[in-house]
Design a protein around this motif. Structure first.
Motif, PDB file in Angstrom:
ATOM      1  N   LEU A  35       0.858  -1.197   0.000  1.00 37.44           N
ATOM      2  CA  LEU A  35       0.000   0.000   0.000  1.00 37.44           C
ATOM      3  C   LEU A  35       0.892   1.246   0.000  1.00 37.44           C
ATOM      4  O   LEU A  35       1.748   1.403   0.861  1.00 37.44           O
ATOM      5  CB  LEU A  35      -0.896  -0.001   1.246  1.00 37.44           C
ATOM      6  N   LYS A  36       0.683   2.137  -0.978  1.00 40.54           N
ATOM      7  CA  LYS A  36       1.530   3.324  -1.103  1.00 40.54           C
ATOM      8  C   LYS A  36       0.754   4.621  -0.954  1.00 40.54           C
ATOM      9  O   LYS A  36       1.344   5.694  -0.861  1.00 40.54           O
ATOM     10  CB  LYS A  36       2.253   3.312  -2.455  1.00 40.54           C
ATOM     11  N   LYS A  37      -0.564   4.533  -0.999  1.00 39.34           N
ATOM     12  CA  LYS A  37      -1.391   5.739  -0.889  1.00 39.34           C
ATOM     13  C   LYS A  37      -2.519   5.484   0.104  1.00 39.34           C
ATOM     14  O   LYS A  37      -2.837   4.337   0.405  1.00 39.34           O
ATOM     15  CB  LYS A  37      -1.978   6.095  -2.251  1.00 39.34           C
ATOM     16  N   TYR A  38      -3.131   6.568   0.577  1.00 36.36           N
ATOM     17  CA  TYR A  38      -4.274   6.419   1.475  1.00 36.36           C
ATOM     18  C   TYR A  38      -5.309   5.499   0.829  1.00 36.36           C
ATOM     19  O   TYR A  38      -5.562   5.584  -0.369  1.00 36.36           O
ATOM     20  CB  TYR A  38      -4.938   7.768   1.722  1.00 36.36           C
ATOM     21  N   ALA A  39      -5.919   4.663   1.668  1.00 34.57           N
ATOM     22  CA  ALA A  39      -6.960   3.776   1.162  1.00 34.57           C
ATOM     23  C   ALA A  39      -8.129   3.778   2.127  1.00 34.57           C
ATOM     24  O   ALA A  39      -8.024   4.259   3.260  1.00 34.57           O
ATOM     25  CB  ALA A  39      -6.401   2.362   1.003  1.00 34.57           C
ATOM     26  N   THR A  40      -9.236   3.237   1.688  1.00 33.15           N
ATOM     27  CA  THR A  40     -10.417   3.104   2.537  1.00 33.15           C
ATOM     28  C   THR A  40     -10.448   1.699   3.127  1.00 33.15           C
ATOM     29  O   THR A  40      -9.711   0.818   2.695  1.00 33.15           O
ATOM     30  CB  THR A  40     -11.704   3.317   1.720  1.00 33.15           C
ATOM     31  N   GLY A  41     -11.315   1.505   4.114  1.00 34.97           N
ATOM     32  CA  GLY A  41     -11.565   0.159   4.620  1.00 34.97           C
ATOM     33  C   GLY A  41     -10.789  -0.182   5.875  1.00 34.97           C
ATOM     34  O   GLY A  41     -10.438   0.685   6.663  1.00 34.97           O
ATOM     35  N   GLY A  42     -10.523  -1.462   6.047  1.00 35.79           N
ATOM     36  CA  GLY A  42      -9.844  -1.934   7.242  1.00 35.79           C
ATOM     37  C   GLY A  42     -10.812  -2.132   8.393  1.00 35.79           C
ATOM     38  O   GLY A  42     -12.032  -1.981   8.242  1.00 35.79           O
ATOM     39  N   ALA A  43     -10.267  -2.467   9.558  1.00 37.73           N
ATOM     40  CA  ALA A  43     -11.080  -2.814  10.724  1.00 37.73           C
ATOM     41  C   ALA A  43     -12.015  -1.679  11.148  1.00 37.73           C
ATOM     42  O   ALA A  43     -13.105  -1.919  11.667  1.00 37.73           O
ATOM     43  CB  ALA A  43     -10.170  -3.198  11.882  1.00 37.73           C
ATOM     44  N   HIS A  44     -11.590  -0.436  10.930  1.00 42.63           N
ATOM     45  CA  HIS A  44     -12.426   0.705  11.319  1.00 42.63           C
ATOM     46  C   HIS A  44     -13.112   1.347  10.121  1.00 42.63           C
ATOM     47  O   HIS A  44     -13.714   2.410  10.240  1.00 42.63           O
ATOM     48  CB  HIS A  44     -11.586   1.750  12.063  1.00 42.63           C
ATOM     49  N   ASN A  45     -12.987   0.684   8.955  1.00 45.60           N
ATOM     50  CA  ASN A  45     -13.598   1.193   7.726  1.00 45.60           C
ATOM     51  C   ASN A  45     -13.312   2.686   7.530  1.00 45.60           C
ATOM     52  O   ASN A  45     -14.229   3.498   7.388  1.00 45.60           O
ATOM     53  CB  ASN A  45     -15.112   0.925   7.741  1.00 45.60           C
ATOM     54  N   VAL A  46     -12.051   3.020   7.497  1.00 46.17           N
ATOM     55  CA  VAL A  46     -11.656   4.430   7.404  1.00 46.17           C
ATOM     56  C   VAL A  46     -11.907   4.993   6.002  1.00 46.17           C
ATOM     57  O   VAL A  46     -11.944   4.261   5.014  1.00 46.17           O
ATOM     58  CB  VAL A  46     -10.161   4.641   7.761  1.00 46.17           C
ATOM     59  N   SER A  47     -12.053   6.308   5.945  1.00 45.49           N
ATOM     60  CA  SER A  47     -12.135   7.036   4.678  1.00 45.49           C
ATOM     61  C   SER A  47     -10.714   7.396   4.243  1.00 45.49           C
ATOM     62  O   SER A  47      -9.764   7.239   5.011  1.00 45.49           O
ATOM     63  CB  SER A  47     -12.952   8.322   4.873  1.00 45.49           C
ATOM     64  N   ILE A  48     -10.582   7.923   3.043  1.00 47.81           N
ATOM     65  CA  ILE A  48      -9.269   8.352   2.540  1.00 47.81           C
ATOM     66  C   ILE A  48      -8.697   9.433   3.473  1.00 47.81           C
ATOM     67  O   ILE A  48      -9.367  10.403   3.794  1.00 47.81           O
ATOM     68  CB  ILE A  48      -9.412   8.933   1.110  1.00 47.81           C
ATOM     69  N   GLY A  49      -7.456   9.225   3.926  1.00 47.45           N
ATOM     70  CA  GLY A  49      -6.790  10.230   4.756  1.00 47.45           C
ATOM     71  C   GLY A  49      -7.334  10.352   6.167  1.00 47.45           C
ATOM     72  O   GLY A  49      -7.042  11.323   6.868  1.00 47.45           O
ATOM     73  N   GLU A  50      -8.094   9.369   6.596  1.00 51.48           N
ATOM     74  CA  GLU A  50      -8.663   9.438   7.960  1.00 51.48           C
ATOM     75  C   GLU A  50      -7.707   8.806   8.967  1.00 51.48           C
ATOM     76  O   GLU A  50      -7.250   7.683   8.802  1.00 51.48           O
ATOM     77  CB  GLU A  50     -10.018   8.712   8.026  1.00 51.48           C
ATOM     78  N   TRP A  51      -7.434   9.542  10.031  1.00 51.14           N
ATOM     79  CA  TRP A  51      -6.510   9.094  11.071  1.00 51.14           C
ATOM     80  C   TRP A  51      -7.289   8.636  12.297  1.00 51.14           C
ATOM     81  O   TRP A  51      -8.510   8.814  12.369  1.00 51.14           O
ATOM     82  CB  TRP A  51      -5.527  10.214  11.415  1.00 51.14           C
ATOM     83  N   THR A  52      -6.572   8.067  13.277  1.00 58.67           N
ATOM     84  CA  THR A  52      -7.243   7.395  14.400  1.00 58.67           C
ATOM     85  C   THR A  52      -6.820   7.975  15.760  1.00 58.67           C
ATOM     86  O   THR A  52      -6.484   9.145  15.865  1.00 58.67           O
ATOM     87  CB  THR A  52      -6.977   5.872  14.331  1.00 58.67           C
ATOM     88  N   ASP A  53      -6.849   7.132  16.782  1.00 59.12           N
ATOM     89  CA  ASP A  53      -6.574   7.568  18.158  1.00 59.12           C
ATOM     90  C   ASP A  53      -5.201   8.206  18.349  1.00 59.12           C
ATOM     91  O   ASP A  53      -5.048   9.112  19.165  1.00 59.12           O
ATOM     92  CB  ASP A  53      -6.714   6.376  19.120  1.00 59.12           C
ATOM     93  N   ASP A  54      -4.219   7.733  17.583  1.00 60.47           N
ATOM     94  CA  ASP A  54      -2.859   8.266  17.716  1.00 60.47           C
ATOM     95  C   ASP A  54      -2.878   9.786  17.526  1.00 60.47           C
ATOM     96  O   ASP A  54      -2.336  10.548  18.336  1.00 60.47           O
ATOM     97  CB  ASP A  54      -1.946   7.634  16.660  1.00 60.47           C
ATOM     98  N   THR A  55      -3.509  10.215  16.440  1.00 62.26           N
ATOM     99  CA  THR A  55      -3.571  11.639  16.122  1.00 62.26           C
ATOM    100  C   THR A  55      -4.543  12.370  17.049  1.00 62.26           C
ATOM    101  O   THR A  55      -4.289  13.511  17.453  1.00 62.26           O
ATOM    102  CB  THR A  55      -3.972  11.823  14.647  1.00 62.26           C
ATOM    103  N   SER A  56      -5.653  11.732  17.415  1.00 67.69           N
ATOM    104  CA  SER A  56      -6.611  12.368  18.330  1.00 67.69           C
ATOM    105  C   SER A  56      -5.949  12.718  19.658  1.00 67.69           C
ATOM    106  O   SER A  56      -6.123  13.823  20.196  1.00 67.69           O
ATOM    107  CB  SER A  56      -7.804  11.438  18.600  1.00 67.69           C
ATOM    108  N   MET A  57      -5.177  11.769  20.194  1.00 65.87           N
ATOM    109  CA  MET A  57      -4.531  12.017  21.485  1.00 65.87           C
ATOM    110  C   MET A  57      -3.421  13.061  21.360  1.00 65.87           C
ATOM    111  O   MET A  57      -3.230  13.896  22.260  1.00 65.87           O
ATOM    112  CB  MET A  57      -3.988  10.711  22.083  1.00 65.87           C
ATOM    113  N   ALA A  58      -2.708  13.036  20.229  1.00 68.97           N
ATOM    114  CA  ALA A  58      -1.688  14.072  20.001  1.00 68.97           C
ATOM    115  C   ALA A  58      -2.340  15.451  19.907  1.00 68.97           C
ATOM    116  O   ALA A  58      -1.817  16.436  20.431  1.00 68.97           O
ATOM    117  CB  ALA A  58      -0.892  13.752  18.736  1.00 68.97           C
ATOM    118  N   LEU A  59      -3.500  15.513  19.259  1.00 70.43           N
ATOM    119  CA  LEU A  59      -4.235  16.785  19.155  1.00 70.43           C
ATOM    120  C   LEU A  59      -4.670  17.282  20.525  1.00 70.43           C
ATOM    121  O   LEU A  59      -4.608  18.485  20.813  1.00 70.43           O
ATOM    122  CB  LEU A  59      -5.486  16.590  18.291  1.00 70.43           C
TER     123      LEU A  59
END
Ligand code: MG
Length: 292
Positions: A35-59
């Motif tokens: 995988l070389k670019k943002y993709a959709t799907g996965g366990a949390h069914n993310v959208s393109i460029g969507e980040w998770t808890d790592d970034t939320s907690m940093a914010l």
């Protein structure tokens, strides 16, 4: 710290998180399915460029440092709880992808919020089996306001102990903090890293803090650009988003924001807010709590 490198570290965290998110909990990619670019799907069914808890907690940490201009442990814990309970700092308006050790710490803190007599913000469990990567993954903000290397390691320890109290978690946070502060791997910590000629299939990337630190540095040390580093990191699968977040911090700090390809910036969710937060954080004039 150079502002471009500082912003690169913060955006690198979010970009690595978003690139890895669709690969979280999956096996490592096979050579023909990298995988070389943002993709959709996965366990949390993310959208393109969507980040998770790592970034939320940093914010959450970043917003507290900008508002308080010092490390206010209770304020950060309250912001973490606002994320956990009210979905602040999240692309979905609700918390998702929270780690087990973080959850225990935040529930324990939240329960005593109305009883100030017992309010103590450092909630990390000390058991060795709670040595997850949940504090390593949100390291950038405290490094961005640190006034020297000792301050960087002090703040790294404090932000870690909020949710992770094991010796291993603190040790790995101390190493990453000093390395992010300087922007390169430190020779003294070489024995904690993987040999560069290791077979790729032996690079583990689960939720254990040791694996995340090793995999992120391996990805950085075997590549020559921001994008190649995070691509190599996330394709090990498993805790791909967090391995990506840590590799992204290292590479963003090293190569700088201007050397991150525009594709990764243009398609990152909340890019403008993340950039503004990173910019504001880069100009925080840190005040020692005793002087505040
Ligand atoms: Mg995550």
């Amino acid at each position: 710290m150079n502002v471009d490198k500082s912003i690169g570290m913060f955006l690198g965290l979010a970009i690595g998180d978003a690139l890895g998110a669709p690969l979280e909990f999956k096996e490592a990619s096979s050579p023909d399915s990298i995988l070389k670019k943002y993709a959709t799907g996965g366990a949390h069914n993310v959208s393109i460029g969507e980040w998770t808890d790592d970034t939320s907690m940093a914010l959450a940490i970043a917003n507290s440092l900008i508002e308080k201009e010092t490390f206010d442990a209770d304020d950060i814990m309250q912001k973490f709880c606002n994320w956990y309970e009210k979905g602040e700092y999240s692309t979905r308006g609700r918390c998702f992808d929270i780690g087990g050790t973080v959850g225990v710490a935040l529930r324990s803190y939240s329960k005593t919020l109305n009883n100030s007599e017992y309010l103590q913000p450092y909630r990390g469990r000390t058991a060795r089996d709670s040595s997850g990567n949940g504090a390593l993954m949100r390291m950038a903000p405290v490094i961005m306001v640190a006034t020297d290397r000792f301050h960087a390691t002090q703040l790294a320890t404090q932000q870690t102990l909020l949710t992770h109290g094991s010796n291993l978690c603190v040790e790995y946070s101390l190493m990453l903090a000093e390395e992010l502060y300087f922007g390169y791997p430190i020779a003294r910590f070489e024995k904690y890293k993987l040999p560069l000629d290791i077979n790729e299939n032996e690079v583990m990337s689960g939720g254990f803090v040791k694996e995340t630190y090793e995999a992120a540095w391996w990805a950085f040390s075997t590549t020559n650009s921001f994008e190649d580093c995070i691509i190599r990191a996330v394709n090990r699968g498993h805790d791909a988003d967090t391995t990506g977040a840590v590799a992204g911090m290292i590479a963003g700090r090293h190569y700088g924001h201007r050397n991150i390809p525009s594709y990764f910036k243009d398609n990152l969710m909340w890019y403008d807010e993340l950039f503004q937060t990173a910019l504001d954080l880069s100009y925080v004039e840190y005040k020692d709590a005793r002087d505040a």
